[in-house]
Every structure is written in C-alpha cells, then in structure tokens.
Design an enzyme around this catalytic site. Sequence first.
Site, PDB file in Angstrom:
ATOM      1  N   GLY A  82       0.804   4.328  -1.684  1.00  0.00           N
ATOM      2  CA  GLY A  82       1.853   4.936  -2.509  1.00  0.00           C
ATOM      3  C   GLY A  82       2.478   6.162  -1.853  1.00  0.00           C
ATOM      4  N   GLU A 103       2.361   2.860  -9.001  1.00  0.00           N
ATOM      5  CA  GLU A 103       1.186   2.620  -9.864  1.00  0.00           C
ATOM      6  C   GLU A 103      -0.020   2.568  -8.945  1.00  0.00           C
ATOM      7  OE1 GLU A 103       1.087   2.287 -13.146  1.00  0.00           O
ATOM      8  OE2 GLU A 103       3.175   1.959 -13.699  1.00  0.00           O
ATOM      9  N   GLY A 163      -0.809  -0.214  -5.892  1.00  0.00           N
ATOM     10  CA  GLY A 163      -1.863  -0.294  -4.884  1.00  0.00           C
ATOM     11  C   GLY A 163      -2.540   1.048  -4.716  1.00  0.00           C
ATOM     12  N   SER A 164      -3.092   1.254  -3.543  1.00  0.00           N
ATOM     13  CA  SER A 164      -3.872   2.470  -3.303  1.00  0.00           C
ATOM     14  C   SER A 164      -2.963   3.704  -3.213  1.00  0.00           C
ATOM     15  CB  SER A 164      -4.646   2.322  -1.995  1.00  0.00           C
ATOM     16  OG  SER A 164      -3.728   2.093  -0.944  1.00  0.00           O
ATOM     17  N   ARG A 219      -3.107   5.851  -0.878  1.00  0.00           N
ATOM     18  CA  ARG A 219      -2.645   5.917   0.518  1.00  0.00           C
ATOM     19  C   ARG A 219      -1.324   5.165   0.666  1.00  0.00           C
ATOM     20  NH1 ARG A 219      -1.546   2.501   3.873  1.00  0.00           N
ATOM     21  NH2 ARG A 219      -2.629   0.799   2.829  1.00  0.00           N
ATOM     22  N   CYS A 238      -7.694  -0.917 -11.704  1.00  0.00           N
ATOM     23  CA  CYS A 238      -7.258   0.472 -11.547  1.00  0.00           C
ATOM     24  C   CYS A 238      -7.783   1.297 -12.712  1.00  0.00           C
ATOM     25  CB  CYS A 238      -5.738   0.538 -11.469  1.00  0.00           C
ATOM     26  SG  CYS A 238      -4.938  -0.373 -12.768  1.00  0.00           S
TER      27      CYS A 238
HETATM   28  P1  NAD Z   1      -3.422  -1.616  -1.027  1.00  0.00           P
HETATM   29  O1  NAD Z   1      -2.793  -0.287  -1.126  1.00  0.00           O
HETATM   30  O2  NAD Z   1      -4.297  -1.904   0.119  1.00  0.00           O
HETATM   31  O3  NAD Z   1      -2.275  -2.751  -1.022  1.00  0.00           O
HETATM   32  C1  NAD Z   1      -1.353  -2.899  -2.072  1.00  0.00           C
HETATM   33  C2  NAD Z   1      -0.079  -3.540  -1.570  1.00  0.00           C
HETATM   34  O4  NAD Z   1       0.616  -2.612  -0.730  1.00  0.00           O
HETATM   35  C3  NAD Z   1      -0.291  -4.785  -0.714  1.00  0.00           C
HETATM   36  O5  NAD Z   1       0.703  -5.720  -1.037  1.00  0.00           O
HETATM   37  C4  NAD Z   1      -0.131  -4.259   0.705  1.00  0.00           C
HETATM   38  O6  NAD Z   1       0.288  -5.256   1.624  1.00  0.00           O
HETATM   39  C5  NAD Z   1       0.955  -3.217   0.513  1.00  0.00           C
HETATM   40  N1  NAD Z   1       0.973  -2.115   1.487  1.00  0.00           N
HETATM   41  C6  NAD Z   1      -0.075  -1.513   2.078  1.00  0.00           C
HETATM   42  N2  NAD Z   1       0.350  -0.491   2.849  1.00  0.00           N
HETATM   43  C7  NAD Z   1       1.694  -0.434   2.735  1.00  0.00           C
HETATM   44  C8  NAD Z   1       2.711   0.416   3.272  1.00  0.00           C
HETATM   45  N3  NAD Z   1       2.414   1.413   4.097  1.00  0.00           N
HETATM   46  N4  NAD Z   1       4.000   0.194   2.911  1.00  0.00           N
HETATM   47  C9  NAD Z   1       4.314  -0.817   2.061  1.00  0.00           C
HETATM   48  N5  NAD Z   1       3.402  -1.652   1.533  1.00  0.00           N
HETATM   49  C10 NAD Z   1       2.099  -1.467   1.862  1.00  0.00           C
HETATM   50  O7  NAD Z   1      -4.208  -1.847  -2.414  1.00  0.00           O
HETATM   51  P2  NAD Z   1      -5.172  -3.041  -2.848  1.00  0.00           P
HETATM   52  O8  NAD Z   1      -6.471  -2.911  -2.124  1.00  0.00           O
HETATM   53  O9  NAD Z   1      -4.460  -4.343  -2.819  1.00  0.00           O
HETATM   54  O10 NAD Z   1      -5.392  -2.700  -4.411  1.00  0.00           O
HETATM   55  C11 NAD Z   1      -6.310  -1.759  -4.865  1.00  0.00           C
HETATM   56  C12 NAD Z   1      -5.659  -0.451  -5.243  1.00  0.00           C
HETATM   57  O11 NAD Z   1      -4.576  -0.667  -6.125  1.00  0.00           O
HETATM   58  C13 NAD Z   1      -6.599   0.474  -5.984  1.00  0.00           C
HETATM   59  O12 NAD Z   1      -6.433   1.782  -5.502  1.00  0.00           O
HETATM   60  C14 NAD Z   1      -6.130   0.368  -7.432  1.00  0.00           C
HETATM   61  O13 NAD Z   1      -6.461   1.462  -8.238  1.00  0.00           O
HETATM   62  C15 NAD Z   1      -4.675   0.209  -7.256  1.00  0.00           C
HETATM   63  N6  NAD Z   1      -4.051  -0.404  -8.432  1.00  0.00           N
HETATM   64  C16 NAD Z   1      -3.341   0.396  -9.270  1.00  0.00           C
HETATM   65  C17 NAD Z   1      -2.787  -0.145 -10.416  1.00  0.00           C
HETATM   66  C18 NAD Z   1      -2.014   0.710 -11.375  1.00  0.00           C
HETATM   67  O14 NAD Z   1      -1.310   0.155 -12.201  1.00  0.00           O
HETATM   68  N7  NAD Z   1      -2.114   2.036 -11.320  1.00  0.00           N
HETATM   69  C19 NAD Z   1      -2.917  -1.508 -10.693  1.00  0.00           C
HETATM   70  C20 NAD Z   1      -3.627  -2.297  -9.806  1.00  0.00           C
HETATM   71  C21 NAD Z   1      -4.196  -1.733  -8.666  1.00  0.00           C
END
Ligand code: NAD
Length: 508
Positions: free
Chosen positions: A244, A261, A239-240, A242, A295
């Site tokens: 991570g 990731e 995910g983002s 932030r 991503c």
């Molecule tokens: P997001 O960070 O908003 O959410 C991702 C996941 O994390 C969701 O399941 C969310 O519920 C959970 N989450 C959010 N805050 C959390 C916390 N504090 N503790 C635990 N879990 C939490 O991201 P998104 O909008 O769903 O996806 C987009 C982002 O993901 C982009 O930044 C993209 O680059 C990244 N991404 C990276 C990869 C990679 O392999 N590097 C792959 C896909 C997406």
Amino acid sequence: MKDFLQALRLEATNAGTSTGAQWLSSTGSQLNSYSPVDASLIGQVTATDKEGYEAVVAKAQEAFVEWRQWPAPRRGEVVRQIGEALRQHKDALGKLVSYEMGKSLQEGLGEVQEMIDICDFAVGLSRQLYGLSMHSERPGHRMYEQWHPLGVVGIISAFNFPVAVWSWNSMLAWVCGDTCIWKASEKAPLCSVACQLIVQDVFAKNGVPEGVSCIVNGGREVGEWMSNDHRLPLISATGSTRMGKEVGKAVAGRMGRSLLELGGNNAIIISKDADLDMSLIGCVFGAVGTAGQRCTSTRRLIIHQSVYDTFSKKLANAYAQLSIGDPLDSNNHVGPLIDTDAVKNYLNAIEACKQQGGKFLVEGGVLQGTGYESGCYVKPCIAEVTPDMPIVQTETFAPILYIMKYDTLDEAIAMQNNVPQGLSSAIMTLNLREAEQFLSAAGSDCGIANVNIGTSGAEIGGAFGGEKETGGGRESGSDAWKNYMRRQTNTINYTNKLPLAQGIQFNL
Ligand code: NAD
C-alpha cells in the site's frame, strides 16, 4: 478433474488476460496455481505482458465512453443478473475459493454470499446515487452537485479474499458507470478467471460493451504498471501495508486517487464484565478462522487481570479441541496457510516472540504426515506477551494469538490503540459505561469498533476499512460509492444579469 472446476468451465483455461468476452493471447510467463490443501497443480494462467496490458487498458477506456451513458438503473439491472448468476454458481465458486486459497468451505461459501449481498446493495444504489442542492447567494441562481462516472478503475487484490474484494469494488464501480481492470493475487489467479467467466455470460445477454470487465494477471510488476498509469484515475488496492505504501506513493505522484485496504493488528478487550463463554467463540473464531489470514483476524487479546487466568484456561481448552485439516471437510475448523513462505513467516514470528520474552500457553508447529503433505498446515498457538514487544506490533498473517493483561479500561484502550495499524477492534463487556467509552472519540482509533462481537468479518452494509497503516480507505457499504465517482458542482443563472459571487462589482 474436480467437479467444481468443470462447473466453472475452468478445465482448459490457461489464458488469463481478458476484456470481457474476449481472451487475449499473451507471451507472458505461466502462473501456476497450486492448492495449499493438497499441493496439486489446479491450473495455469498466462501472465499479462505489456502488449496485453495496453490492449486491455485501451478496451476499458473505449468501453467507458459507452458505459457511462447507460442510465444507472439499467447498469444496476445488469448487476442484479450477476447476483443471480452468482447464486447459481455459489457452490462451485465457494469450493474453488476453498481449494485455491485454503479457507474452510463454510468461509468459501460465505465469501460468495458476500458477493451476492454486494450485488443486491449495488442494485438499490443504482437508483440512489444522490447529489445535493444548495441555496445560492446570488439571486436567480440555482446551485447543486452531481456525481459522474470516474473512468477506468484499477483493482489490485490480495490472496485471502480472492473473489469478495473484487466484487465489493466492481459491483459499485459498475453501477457508478466505471469500467474495471482487475489484477488478482498471483497466489489465487483461477478465482479471477472463474469470476470473469460468470460475468461474461451476463454481459453478453445484455449487450454490455467489451471492456467493462477486464482481468490482467501477474505479480507486483503488473500492479506497478497499474499504479503508475494515469489512464486509471482510481486504484483500489488491497494487501499488505508494504504494498500500500508503494501503490499510494505511485498514485499520488500522478495525482490519482487511491483506495487502500491494508494490514490489521486487531485486538479484543476482555473486560471483567464480559460474558466469557460468548467471548470465547468470538476470540477463537477470530484468531483461527481462515488460519489467521484475514485482515480482521484477532491477533491480540487484552484481558482484565481479574479474569485473565480463567479466560486463558478456557482458550487453551478450546484450542485443544480444534481439528486441523482439509478445509473442504466440514469437520475441520482450520485449513492450511496459503503457501510454504507463509509457514516460514509463522515460524519466524514464533521464534521472534520467544526471543523477545513471550511464553507459549499453546505451542505452535508445522503438521506432518497423512493429509498434511502440502506442508502448509500449522497449529494455531497462543503466546503470553507484553504489548511493547516488537513482534506484537506487527501483523503476522498466521494463527498466532498474543494475550496480555490490563488493569484499567484507559490502559486497555491505550494498549489497543498503540500499534501502527487501525483496522478492527472490539470490546467484550456487559457494562454500558465501558462500551460507550470504547466507542467514544477517546476510545478505539480503528475504522471498525465492535461491542460483544469479535474483530473478524463484516457486513457489506457498512463502510469497510481502517486508519493509520491500514490505509484509510473505505469500501463496500454506506457512502463508499463516492470513491468511484467524480463530484461536480453546478451553478445555473436563469436571469438576464450576471451578479458575481462575494458581491464583487465588475463594470465594463
Ligand atoms: P500483498 O501485499 O503481498 O499482495 C497484494 C496484491 O498486491 C497482490 O495482487 C500483489 O501482486 C500486489 N502487489 C504487491 N506489491 C505491489 C506493488 N509494489 N505495486 C502494485 N501491486 C503490488 O498481500 P497478500 O499477501 O496477498 O495479502 C495479505 C495482506 O493483505 C495482509 O496484510 C492483509 O491484512 C491485507 N488485507 C487487507 C484487507 C483489508 O481490507 N484491509 C483485506 C484483505 C487483505
């Protein structure tokens, strides 16, 4: 009712928490899944409450005790059958991915193909979880290392790859002997329910213990329960940046292992020696594919000043031909953004770019009218910028492409590296010296560096992930499986003496 929802048995589902065959009732709130394609309510799942979460973790722990004893090739056979089941459901699952997330049907089917590929990879791996043997310094001793299953793996995934990321993790974790608890994105919860239903049948046929595959639903709060839970030795979070940073801190605080990731800010260098027509395809697909919500999406082009005008004209012409609309219609190149919040982020980034001095070569905007009722369809756009602008340093998850000029390759590599993220990078050049410099230790600082291929997309055979604020994790191929196991060093003395290491004498 869409036929693919029926084919996936999603008609009546509103239960979300599952330990495999068992679906747990929950008192949590309802999560609605709306399609960004046409704003329809596709379905609902129940968010996992604390009680449901505890039940899932207990089941996953109990299942681990049995599952870790299954021979790895037998676990691999179960994963092989999951691959077969995915082949049978490829069409329906690909359509669901496209409809719930908004990527083109081609990309939805491609995502399911990635799941099938990782199953095949994991089957082979189930007979290749190799350790090493070393020569002991002590006479009559044998020393080696072996890999054991780790435990319950927590998987937190993003909305943009709502099925593939889970499979990259779970198929490897399963052959390694772990059990998995998956929290999918709250923006695409039905995809996880569909995957669980597919796996369920295969597991039932093979007598796999209840709890090897678990799903929980919800947003950040449920993710936080997982990150702080010492019963989950590994949290794999996508995910983002932030998110991570928060997950990484929580997991480190309890001495757990995290596989992160996170966001990318991927660039392609277009050299004066590039094949410009070929480069165009890689750049445009990289920037507008999945509406810029990968991503690995191409966010920056660093173009040699001698080909800058020619290449920007080609880009503008290509953008004029893009058709934007329903992603399930194969005539369209670009589908919607995930939701209206993402549209706001897109508009804010365009505004910020203008304020910071960016000039739009292709203007953006939100599309309105028939077919665009969901309010999530936007125009891919291109801005001419300088690399130091703050907006160019950030990842906006939308189809905004920043283009800039360079003079020397050293300068281009510095521009490419000078961002906080380090996921994917590429150079388009037919010049061997340039290509090798880009791939050398003094070249790209990213986890992925390509030559004459764009930044977007990856094959499952390689380790996938990136450096710096991308989190440092590696998933999928190569030796990424080691994340899901614990290493043990074993030394066996087969003599009647007990020589100590480093020649230490200890006489009693
Ligand atoms: P997001 O960070 O908003 O959410 C991702 C996941 O994390 C969701 O399941 C969310 O519920 C959970 N989450 C959010 N805050 C959390 C916390 N504090 N503790 C635990 N879990 C939490 O991201 P998104 O909008 O769903 O996806 C987009 C982002 O993901 C982009 O930044 C993209 O680059 C990244 N991404 C990276 C990869 C990679 O392999 N590097 C792959 C896909 C997406």
